[in-house]
Design a protein around this motif. Structure first.
Motif: not given
Length: 844
Positions: A317-325, A327-336, A363-367, A369-370
């Motif tokens: 959901f976070l990756i697809k959410d174009r309204r968030m900018d 915060v999507r960095l947390s998705a990248v941090g999570f994947i890394i 990054f799990s916590a940030v997601i 929270g999202y």
């Protein structure tokens, strides 16, 4: 309205801080009384205690570890200094300082995460949920439990670094840039992994931020021919890096110059799957259980199953959410971070991949929270769903924290162990204790002035002989090394030894022992009665000859290391020694080499030439006058040796020598010089050792390579023959009438008082030699040789009574790096304020 929002944010920051601090207070009310090799917060307390004693200065030498090593040099020291500073300011004991530090930094990490989540774009509820989820992560408490305090501290500081970096990018404020740089310096000084991971993540995030918002780097105006380079992000990144480098230069520059990275990485474990008897499928399954938080007890990999599931559900959901900018960095941090945790399964050779797991939690916590932010925003049964999410994610992990971790931290140590009290009252300054018991290793420096002699860890070891001591006396438990080692290393005590020969029990203590008839001191006078041997060859050659001679107990020998090439030493330095032991003939200048040797021997010095390692290089033909042979050859076959005559002072049983493939060099009678006397023959009459007189001295040649075989085959007879060869060319003099005393008030400064000395008397200081150690007599700098097990031999070459000052001084690059940090501290804040004032003035 803005003030009201700011007040709400401030209140929620405080709530985040206190929730995490209170949880940490319940889990960690004290330091474990007992430790294990797996780790414990107790491992850091001796260093913190030592720093507290020095503040407001910092210690430069640590005499308590591995026979002495530079203090704060090979392990990033931020957490130790911060903890010590808390104890020093509050005037509380070291264990209380640990408690305050723990609660403060857990709270600080959660408070930073609330602010970061808000800056990433989450609402108040989502940001608060992120900080609470993070504070409930199982692996944070697991790492703290095993003593990874510096690493987790670095994770908390990274969150603040990232937050202020985003602020600096957004506002272009030099104050924010300065704060982010200061936090970046603290992050890098917390742990090596934090330094690496911080640089990695900030670099990747910076690239992604520019892709999300090109205006951070370049702006293209309609109708303009050329783009406008705003460079907002690069300027913030460069400013942060510049400040961070300047503030941390005092530690990082000396660390890299002195090869500290190799000291540290030698102790790292590579993150590959261990060689176990379990089926591969079972190993993979167990590793997956660790990552996803299904298994807890020894789990450093996961925040908990609830947090992981919540993050995995929210990730698409976070990756697809174009309204968030951002915060999507947390998705990248999570994947890394998640990818690195799979390195052991993928056979990727990466040191300690579980060091990414706290960032996995972050990054799990940030997601998480999202997700809660989206639930609140939708306003559909938000209260119920929010409660269920928080309860489900926290209950599993926190239950295991209180089952597996908290019970071990109930004991705050308040009483000094009785053995420590006895040692503190009865041990002399500079004496050492050997043990493998980890709780003793960590407590020794807390309560006594004794040094540690374990040496089983390769981490931050500047004296490679420390491992030798551990290997022979603690691992092999061979008492034949005790007499020589205890004298050379100045080890008087053993705790829980594996043997009893040569030891006597101390008082009524169960495991404390003392070396029988111990007669050693931190500083000893080396008179004519001691044969001083200067060894030339590789340092490995020197280590071998030291170890080879040890079982003989020849305490009237003192070995020193002269380097690989004899001709680099001055004739004056050579004359300070009775015997030169040469591993092969190696030189930089042939004429200089032979001229110095001839001069040395003619004046009464003696030489032993060992060509047994010819396979590794060295001249073997055309040996010049001085040596008893002209040529020798390498042979690798079984020898049957016999000694010629009765030149040894004790019988040597050559039938016990190493059999089989025995690499040596040999000569024949035709290659013996006139006057040379064979000492060792083979049954086919090949000569393996010979001696001759030259001037006032003697020269002995051998091809037996005794140091090598005595060490690697643990052959005592070969050790005894090596001792006899040294005795064959040496003539000990009468006992010196000199005496000495010393003052050792500070680990980096030693004053030696010498009385009635002769010019030939030398000083053996049993502190590890390291660049920076210097010796002075009346302002005159004295030469220091590595001697014994990597310690110091000093020749004052003075008579009568005098004082020698031995001190650990700062090298030029250390002074320069500290100066760089001081200048950065002085200049950064005024410069930031000035630039900020000018920026706002122009903007106005």
């Amino acid at each position: 309205m803005r003030v009201r929002k700011a007040l709400w944010d401030a209140l929620l920051v405080l709530i985040s801080f206190f929730v995490s601090a209170v949880i940490a207070g319940v889990v960690f009310p004290g330091v474990p009384k007992w430790a294990s090799w797996e780790g414990s917060p107790l491992m850091h307390m001796p260093l913190v205690n030592r720093i507290m004693k020095y503040l407001p200065g910092l210690p430069r030498w640590n005499d308590g570890w591995f026979f002495g090593c530079p203090a704060l040099r090979f392990y990033p020291p931020f957490s130790h200094i911060a903890m010590a500073f808390i104890g020093w300011i509050l005037r509380i004991p070291v264990f209380q300082a640990y408690r305050v530090y723990t609660y403060l930094f857990f709270g600080l990490g959660s408070a930073f995460l609330y602010l970061l989540s808000r800056k990433l774009g989450l609402g108040k509820a989502g940001a608060l949920a992120s900080s609470i989820l993070f504070s409930l992560s199982y692996n944070l408490y697991s790492f703290w439990n095993v003593g990874a305090i510096p690493m987790i501290t670095g994770v908390f500081l990274f969150i603040g670094t990232f937050y202020f970096f985003l602020r600096a990018v957004e506002s272009q404020s030099t104050i924010d840039m300065l704060i982010s740089g200061a936090l970046f310096a603290a992050t890098s000084l917390s742990h090596f992994h934090n330094a690496f991971i911080s640089v990695l993540l900030l670099s990747i995030f910076s690239i992604l931020m520019v892709l999300m918002k090109p205006g951070l780097f370049i702006k293209i105006k309609p109708g303009a021919k050329l783009p406008e380079y705003t460079l907002r992000l690069p300027k913030a990144l460069a400013g942060m890096a510049l400040v961070g480098f300047g503030l941390s230069a005092w530690w990082w520059i000396p660390f890299f110059i002195e090869g500290g990275y190799s000291h540290v990485t030698s102790g790292w474990q590579i993150g590959l799957l261990p060689a176990v008897t379990q089926p591969k499928s079972e190993v993979v399954f167990n590793h997956l259980k660790m990552i996803f938080g299904i298994e807890y007890k020894r789990n450093l990999w996961s925040p908990g199953v609830g947090q992981v599931i919540l993050a995995l559900l929210g990730l698409p959901f976070l990756i697809k959410d174009r309204r968030m900018d951002y915060v999507r960095l947390s998705a990248v941090g999570f994947i890394i971070s998640l990818t690195t945790l799979f390195f052991p399964l993928l056979n990727v050779p990466f040191p300690l991949p579980n060091r990414f797991s706290p960032y996995f939690s972050l990054f799990s916590a940030v997601i998480g929270g999202y997700i809660i932010h989206k639930v609140i925003s939708s306003r559909r049964k938000s209260a119920v769903i929010l409660s269920l999410l928080l309860i489900s994610t926290s209950s599993f992990a926190m239950r295991e924290v209180f089952v597996n971790i908290a019970p071990h931290h109930r004991m705050l140590e308040t009483e000094i162990p009785l053995e420590m009290l006895w040692l503190r009252d009865n041990a002399k300054k500079g004496e050492r204790l050997a043990t493998e018991m980890i709780e003793w290793i960590w407590r020794l420096d807390l309560y006594t002035d004794l040094g540690l002699s374990g040496g089983s860890s390769q981490l931050a070891m500047t004296n490679s002989f420390a491992y030798t001591f551990w290997y022979y006396l603690l691992f092999l438990a061979d008492p034949s090394y005790l007499r020589y080692f205890s004298d050379q290393y100045n080890v008087r005590f053993f705790y829980n030894p594996r043997f009893g020969k040569g030891l006597k029990k101390v008082s009524n203590f169960l495991f404390l022992y003392e070396v029988e008839d111990f007669n050693s001191s931190l500083v000893e006078l080396v008179g004519p009665e001691t044969v001083k041997v200067l060894v030339f060859g590789s340092f490995a050659d020197y280590q071998r000859i030291f170890t080879a001679i040890s079982p003989t107990g020849a305490n009237d020998f003192l070995l020193a290391y002269g380097g690989e090439f004899m001709d680099t030493q001055s004739s004056e330095n050579l004359s300070k020694f009775d015997v030169l032991y040469l591993f092969g003939i190696r030189y930089l200048n042939e004429d200089n080499y032979y001229n110095k040797l001839r001069e040395y021997v003619r004046r009464g010095g003696s030489v032993i030439l060992d060509t047994g390692d010819l396979i590794h290089g060295g001249a073997s033909t055309g040996l010049e006058e001085l040596f008893p042979i002209t040529d020798c050859w390498t042979r690798n076959s079984e020898f049957n040796l016999s000694l010629v005559g009765d030149w040894t002072s004790k019988p040597i049983n050559t039938s016990l020598f190493t059999k089989g493939e025995y690499g040596v060099s040999y000569t024949i009678n035709e290659s013996l010089r006139e006057g040379a006397v064979p000492l060792i023959y083979d049954e086919d009459k090949a000569t393996l050792a010979a001696i001759m007189e030259y001037g006032k001295g003697k020269v002995l040649w051998t091809g037996l390579n005794l140091p090598y075989h005595a060490v690697y085959h643990l052959n005592r007879e070969e050790s005894f023959l090596l001792e006899e060869m040294i005795r064959a060319v040496s003539n000990p003099g009468p006992k010196s009438g000199a005496s000495l005393s010393f003052d050792y008030l500070m680990p980096e400064k030693l004053i030696i008082h010498v009385n009635e000395a002769e010019p030939s008397d030398a000083l053996f200081v049993k502190i590890s030699y390291y660049k920076g150690w210097s010796a002075y007599l009346g302002g005159r700098k004295l030469e220091i040789f590595k001697a014994g097990p990597g310690m110091m031999l000093i020749s004052p070459e003075n008579s009568g009574s005098f004082d020698v000052e031995v001190k650990f001084e700062k090298m030029d690059y250390i002074v320069l790096s500290e100066g760089l940090t001081i200048v950065s501290m002085i200049v950064s804040l005024p410069a930031a304020i000035y630039v900020e004032f000018r920026r706002r003035r122009v903007k106005a």
